[in-house]
Design a protein around this motif. Structure first.
Motif, mmCIF file in Angstrom:
data_model
loop_
_atom_site.group_PDB
_atom_site.id
_atom_site.type_symbol
_atom_site.label_atom_id
_atom_site.label_comp_id
_atom_site.label_asym_id
_atom_site.label_seq_id
_atom_site.Cartn_x
_atom_site.Cartn_y
_atom_site.Cartn_z
ATOM 1 N N THR A 1 17.902 -46.024 8.485
ATOM 2 C CA THR A 1 17.071 -44.825 8.595
ATOM 3 C C THR A 1 16.695 -44.296 7.218
ATOM 4 O O THR A 1 15.557 -43.893 7.005
ATOM 5 N N GLN A 2 17.675 -44.336 6.288
ATOM 6 C CA GLN A 2 17.369 -43.863 4.938
ATOM 7 C C GLN A 2 16.217 -44.663 4.333
ATOM 8 O O GLN A 2 15.316 -44.092 3.723
ATOM 9 N N LYS A 3 16.272 -45.989 4.515
ATOM 10 C CA LYS A 3 15.234 -46.832 3.933
ATOM 11 C C LYS A 3 13.888 -46.559 4.606
ATOM 12 O O LYS A 3 12.857 -46.511 3.939
ATOM 13 N N LEU A 4 13.925 -46.403 5.927
ATOM 14 C CA LEU A 4 12.691 -46.109 6.663
ATOM 15 C C LEU A 4 12.062 -44.818 6.144
ATOM 16 O O LEU A 4 10.870 -44.751 5.840
ATOM 17 N N VAL A 5 12.908 -43.814 6.011
ATOM 18 C CA VAL A 5 12.409 -42.532 5.550
ATOM 19 C C VAL A 5 11.905 -42.636 4.118
ATOM 20 O O VAL A 5 10.870 -42.070 3.759
ATOM 21 N N MET A 6 12.621 -43.439 3.292
ATOM 22 C CA MET A 6 12.191 -43.606 1.911
ATOM 23 C C MET A 6 10.824 -44.284 1.864
ATOM 24 O O MET A 6 9.979 -43.951 1.045
ATOM 25 N N GLN A 7 10.622 -45.225 2.791
ATOM 26 C CA GLN A 7 9.337 -45.905 2.839
ATOM 27 C C GLN A 7 8.217 -44.919 3.199
ATOM 28 O O GLN A 7 7.154 -44.934 2.595
ATOM 29 N N ILE A 8 8.522 -44.063 4.180
ATOM 30 C CA ILE A 8 7.532 -43.056 4.565
ATOM 31 C C ILE A 8 7.226 -42.156 3.371
ATOM 32 O O ILE A 8 6.076 -41.866 3.057
ATOM 33 N N LEU B 1 18.111 -34.527 16.462
ATOM 34 C CA LEU B 1 18.132 -33.595 15.332
ATOM 35 C C LEU B 1 19.234 -33.962 14.347
ATOM 36 O O LEU B 1 19.008 -34.026 13.136
ATOM 37 N N ILE B 2 20.430 -34.221 14.867
ATOM 38 C CA ILE B 2 21.555 -34.535 13.994
ATOM 39 C C ILE B 2 21.282 -35.816 13.216
ATOM 40 O O ILE B 2 21.581 -35.931 12.037
ATOM 41 N N LEU B 3 20.672 -36.768 13.889
ATOM 42 C CA LEU B 3 20.433 -38.079 13.291
ATOM 43 C C LEU B 3 19.346 -38.026 12.223
ATOM 44 O O LEU B 3 19.465 -38.647 11.165
ATOM 45 N N THR B 4 18.280 -37.306 12.488
ATOM 46 C CA THR B 4 17.100 -37.444 11.630
ATOM 47 C C THR B 4 16.892 -36.314 10.627
ATOM 48 O O THR B 4 16.326 -36.551 9.565
ATOM 49 N N LEU B 5 17.321 -35.110 10.955
ATOM 50 C CA LEU B 5 16.983 -33.994 10.064
ATOM 51 C C LEU B 5 17.479 -34.166 8.625
ATOM 52 O O LEU B 5 16.745 -33.854 7.693
ATOM 53 N N PRO B 6 18.707 -34.697 8.445
ATOM 54 C CA PRO B 6 19.137 -34.883 7.054
ATOM 55 C C PRO B 6 18.184 -35.796 6.287
ATOM 56 O O PRO B 6 18.146 -35.768 5.067
ATOM 57 N N LEU B 7 17.405 -36.607 6.986
ATOM 58 C CA LEU B 7 16.506 -37.536 6.321
ATOM 59 C C LEU B 7 15.087 -36.973 6.214
ATOM 60 O O LEU B 7 14.447 -37.084 5.176
ATOM 61 N N THR B 8 14.587 -36.394 7.320
ATOM 62 C CA THR B 8 13.199 -35.931 7.295
ATOM 63 C C THR B 8 13.045 -34.602 6.569
ATOM 64 O O THR B 8 12.028 -34.366 5.928
ATOM 65 N N PHE B 9 14.060 -33.755 6.682
ATOM 66 C CA PHE B 9 13.913 -32.411 6.122
ATOM 67 C C PHE B 9 13.644 -32.413 4.617
ATOM 68 O O PHE B 9 12.735 -31.708 4.153
ATOM 69 N N PRO B 10 14.397 -33.214 3.823
ATOM 70 C CA PRO B 10 14.106 -33.237 2.385
ATOM 71 C C PRO B 10 12.661 -33.665 2.077
ATOM 72 O O PRO B 10 12.043 -33.139 1.158
ATOM 73 N N ILE B 11 12.131 -34.596 2.885
ATOM 74 C CA ILE B 11 10.740 -35.025 2.664
ATOM 75 C C ILE B 11 9.803 -33.847 2.885
ATOM 76 O O ILE B 11 8.914 -33.571 2.080
ATOM 77 N N ILE B 12 10.018 -33.163 4.015
ATOM 78 C CA ILE B 12 9.158 -32.035 4.365
ATOM 79 C C ILE B 12 9.168 -30.983 3.259
ATOM 80 O O ILE B 12 8.127 -30.470 2.852
ATOM 81 N N VAL B 13 10.365 -30.702 2.765
ATOM 82 C CA VAL B 13 10.486 -29.696 1.708
ATOM 83 C C VAL B 13 9.795 -30.186 0.433
ATOM 84 O O VAL B 13 9.066 -29.445 -0.218
#
Ligand code: NA
Ligand code: NA
Lengths: 431, 172, 330
Positions: free
Chosen positions: A302-309, A340-352
């Motif tokens: 998930t981290q890599k996926l989010v990093m790619q996004i 929420l528990i799974l994804t927010l730690p990853l998506t939230f920093p991007i959004i911010v």
């Protein structure tokens, strides 16, 4: 690819009907054993179940469900519903509109959409059946009205979002008010148009009540109103925190129904059992979801996926759109709290980092949660509503489709016009 | 087999009673804590910890088995309910046994935690001292309970019987 | 797979095989928090530099791999190699000595003392006994009392105040006649806004992340209400399997992190006090008043020690060693 094996297991387990909690927990365990070894599998199985359950914040779940259970078994929920029906029964799809109103009110005292959906299924479904409303329509309205509890404060989802992202819970809850009301209005529009096009799903009711009779029917509404005022008052005057509000609500409801002699000991036990069944079901899923999410974390997929996004060379709105679509897709399959528990730690920093407002994003995520609660294959509200009414789940999924379309429309509206969300919190919380 | 199932149900119901008590106490304790704090500016010492460490754990773990019995751990039934009855039974046996193994590990780890906390007198300290073993112990108890329930259901299903004898009246 | 990272390290000495050593490190801070960027991340970067890239890290922040309470167990089970162990006070209670009210003035002073105490005494007395070794320990600036309705300037002002507290501060506020209230930090804002509590205890560095600056009206400055110690520990077996030069690098990076983060926090604390003073009335306690408070909070040390002594922990000896180091550093 070996890394995908646990994920494939999960999908197969789910499709072939393994209980969701165990499907998550077992496929997560397989992943942990494969990728981090037996020690770390045992380590996670030692810490995750206990730490997921040992949570004061999570105590809001049983307490809000208990409050709704007291309302249901004592019949005061039904009274509220009949009064609403006396006033709105003559409108096209009037009982449906009454259900949306009841759902919004229920939403204002309850933080749990499952509690709300279950309570309304018991109160509204028999009435709508009596007046020969179409079953799919009935189940659709009840399932979707339950989701109002997620957006209208207090809300377990918004509180959880606040905790996971360290966003102020106060602002989040206030931000939910206007989108919540907007959503309720949207549902009423759907009902009105649907019944106009297809009148046989909601036969017109031939009752002629005088204004006096209608006003008289309000006398059965006072217990419900009293409880709502007490709980909302309790929250806003600071007697209780949002987490504690469910306990106070349950206590007041219990006191009211005991004074009215509307509950005996057996019904009290029934309410406790209903609470336990829903709470343990939800908490076991949360335990399973934690275990699965720890496996995903350890593979760093998930981290890599989010990093790619994050690294994509597109406009920030395209990235936001991709993230929202991911939430909607995950919402088909997974429990909302787990997502929420799974994804927010990853998506939230991007959004911010993209400069989006965290409160606004919280409301958008919450909107996707509402949608996920009623979409197949895992639509918790549809399960709960059809389960409580004793109807096939498929009827519920059939009945929510137009409401989901409205939800998506409102989601787009909220994305395009952030001020709808941010106006109230900006007004009430001055820096 | 029937006698075993009946006996186990008695034990299960006893622990369910603990869960019910936990719900009721949680409601009272949290309400009284809030009222006491509002009216007398004085929190009830330990209310927070008791809810978190004891009542939540008791509520969830001690009722898992009962929820399993009334088929309350939800699943996607869209495809499942179209399968022939015998296939459903076979799948349920597989699911039950896998879940039993899963719960065994949770219970085993919980047992180790409990023993360790008990022997070393581990405490969550504050104005009051809360023994941790009394918080952990519900994990092995509840996990082994649901594990036994799952194994029992599998055996009954394999024998061609319903997974438990009669539906609880509370299940309507 | 990732098995290499922790599983196979126990085997032999890898001093010169030129392979990259991967260490997993986990904590509960979001990466936006100073305690992450200037703490764990700083530490990892220093270790990487000092070993010329021989050591690499996988960082699991923000409770991605477990709740704040679970890092000691996850370190022991080798799910991770280095964990944020501050919340394991059931098994590592002596570390709390530095969180007692008035244990130190600045974060820099406090960190120096507790880190020295760890190296001289606590590592052996409680960490190694539990299978872990402290990597670095940093004391936060002393917590202040941030209120909405009225400023708290004298000891009498505490009477009847409802205060959101954490850790050993529960004892302190009880001692001062206030009512300690437990709630998650995220509920602090709403609770203050609605009067569920009259104030919260926070260091200035935690005020903004929880939006307390939007609701608070008054805050003490220079009060020694107690604090919190951030500790990261490594699994001892994993540590022993590391080559000597890596051990040295970890030790040096640990020392540097203690110094860097504690100085950073002190500077940030002053900077934030200035920044917040535009909407929060921040009043500095006089020397005498502060001393009065310290005196009133003194019994907390005895309560803490006696409770632990009863359970077989050498709390009195710990306090004595703490005071010795504190004096020697003056
Ligand atoms: Na709500
Ligand atoms: Na769904």
């Amino acid at each position: 690819m070996a890394i995908a094996l646990p994920l494939i297991c999960l999908v197969l387990f789910l499709i072939f009907g393994m209980p969701i909690a165990f499907a998550l927990g077992i496929s997560g365990s397989i992943g942990l054993i494969m990728f981090s070894g037996l020690d770390s599998f045992l380590g996670i199985l030692q810490t995750a179940p206990y730490e997921s359950v040992k949570s004061f914040l999570m105590s809001a779940i049983p307490m809000f469900i208990l409050m709704a259970a007291f309302m249901t078994v004592s019949g005061i929920m039904k009274d509220l519903f009949s009064a609403a029906y006396n006033w709105m029964g003559k409108l096209p799809g009037g009982l449906g509109i009454a259900t949306v109103f009841a759902g919004a009110m229920m939403g204002a005292v309850s933080g749990s959409s499952q509690a709300s959906a279950a309570a309304m299924a018991k109160a509204a479904a028999p009435e709508m059946k009596k007046y020969k409303y179409n079953t799919a329509f009935t189940m659709g309205v009840i399932s979707i009205s339950g989701t109002l509890a997620v957006m209208i404060p207090p809300s377990i989802v918004l509180i959880l979002y606040g905790i996971l992202t360290e966003t102020g819970v106060g602002s989040l809850l206030i931000a939910g008010i206007i989108p919540g009301i907007l959503t309720a209005l949207g549902y009423i529009i759907v009902i009105t148009i649907w019944v106009k096009i297809n009148p046989e799903i909601a036969p017109k009711i031939q009752i002629q009540l005088s204004l006096q009779e209608r006003i008289r029917s309000l006398k059965n509404v006072w217990p419900m109103l009293l409880i709502i005022i007490a709980v909302i008052g309790g929250i806003y005057s600071g007697v209780v925190t949002a987490t504690e509000a469910g306990a106070l609500g349950a206590f007041i409801t219990l006191a009211v129904v005991l004074l009215m002699r509307r509950m005996n000991f057996k019904q009290f036990g029934l309410a406790l059992n209903d609470t336990i069944k829903s709470t343990t079901m939800i908490m076991t899923i949360i335990v399973g979801a934690h275990i699965f999410s720890y496996y995903l974390t350890m593979t760093q997929v998930t981290q890599k996926l989010v990093m790619q996004i994050e690294g994509m060379d597109v406009s920030k709105y395209a990235i936001l759109a991709i993230i929202i679509v991911i939430y909607l897709v995950l919402g088909f399959f997974m429990d909302q709290i787990a997502i929420l528990i799974l994804t927010l730690p990853l998506t939230f920093p991007i959004i911010v980092s993209l400069g989006f407002n965290p409160i606004w994003f919280g409301i958008l995520v919450t909107k996707t949660v509402e949608v996920g609660l009623v979409t197949p294959p895992v639509g918790m509200n549809v399960f709960v509503a059809t389960g409580a009414a004793g109807v096939k789940t498929a009827e519920g999924f059939k009945g929510v489709k137009w409401f989901v379309l409205m939800d998506l429309f409102i989601l787009v509206l909220l994305i395009l016009m952030p001020f709808i969300t941010l106006w109230l919190p900006d007004l009430m919380i001055k820096k | 087999m029937n006698a075993i199932e009946r006996g186990f149900t008695l034990i299960e119901n006893l622990f369910l009673w603990f869960s019910q008590a936990a719900v009721a106490v949680m409601m009272l304790l949290t309400t009284l804590d809030a009222l006491s704090r509002y009216i007398f500016s004085k929190s009830i010492t330990g209310a927070y910890e008791i809810t978190e460490m004891y009542l939540m754990v008791i509520l969830v773990f001690l009722s898992m088995s009962y929820v399993q019995k009334v088929d309350g751990h939800i699943r996607l039934d869209i495809l499942f309910e179209r399968f022939p009855k015998r296939m459903q039974d076979v799948l349920n046996i597989v699911y039950n046994l896998l879940a039993a193994a899963f719960m065994f590990f949770i219970g085993y780890q919980g047992y180790n935690m409990t023993i360790n906390a008990f022997q070393n007198n581990l405490i969550a300290s504050g104005l009051l001292n809360f023994p941790l073993w009394l918080s952990y112990i519900w994990i092995p108890v509840g996990s082994f309970l649901i594990m036994i329930r799952q194994i029992l259901s599998s055996i009954l299903l394999a024998m061609g019987k319903p997974p438990h004898l009669k539906k609880e009246e509370v299940d309507e | 797979g990732n098995k290499e990272a922790s599983g196979s390290k126990d085997g032999g000495d890898k001093a010169d095989d030129g392979k990259v050593i991967k260490l997993k490190i986990a904590d509960s801070f979001p990466t936006s928090n100073y305690l992450s960027s200037e703490g764990a991340v700083f530490f990892m970067n220093r270790v990487k530099e000092l070993t010329n890239g021989k050591v690499e890290f996988e960082h699991y922040p923000a409770e991605q791999i477990g709740k704040a309470n679970s890092y000691l167990d996850l370190t022991l089970s080798k799910t991770i190699d280095i964990g944020y162990t501050s919340y394991a006070t059931d098994r590592l209670p002596l570390t709390e000595v530095a969180t007692l009210p008035g244990a130190y003035g600045s974060a820099e002073e406090g960190s120096k003392i507790i880190w020295q105490l760890m190296k001289d005494y606590l590592a052996k007395e409680e960490y190694l006994k539990n299978g872990v070794r402290p990597m670095f320990a940093v004391s936060l600036p002393q917590y202040q009392f941030v209120t909405t309705k009225k400023p708290v300037k004298t000891l009498d002002d505490f009477k009847g105040m409802k205060a959101r507290v954490t850790g050993t501060m529960e004892l302190g506020f009880d001692e001062l006649g206030a009512s300690p209230v437990f709630m998650p930090a995220t509920e602090g804002y709403t609770a203050m806004e609605r009067g569920t509590v009259d104030g919260v205890t926070f260091p200035f560095t935690s005020i903004a992340p929880y939006q307390i600056d939007a609701i608070a009206k008054y805050s003490t400055k220079g009060a020694n209400l107690g604090s919190f110690t951030v500790v990261y520990s490594i699994n001892e077996k994993v540590y022993q399997s590391l080559p000597d030069n890596v051990k040295d690098a970890l030790a040096q990076a640990g020392d540097e992190t203690v110094e860097h983060l504690s100085k950073y926090l002190d500077e940030k604390n002053e900077e934030l006090a200035k920044k917040f003073s535009s909407n929060i009335k921040i009043y500095e306690l006089s020397k005498e008043e502060s001393a009065k408070w310290d005196e009133a909070l003194k019994p907390v040390w005895d309560r803490w020690a006696e409770d632990l002594e009863k359970r077989g922990f050498k709390a009195k000896e710990t306090i004595q060693k703490y005071e010795e180091i504190k004096d020697s550093l003056k």
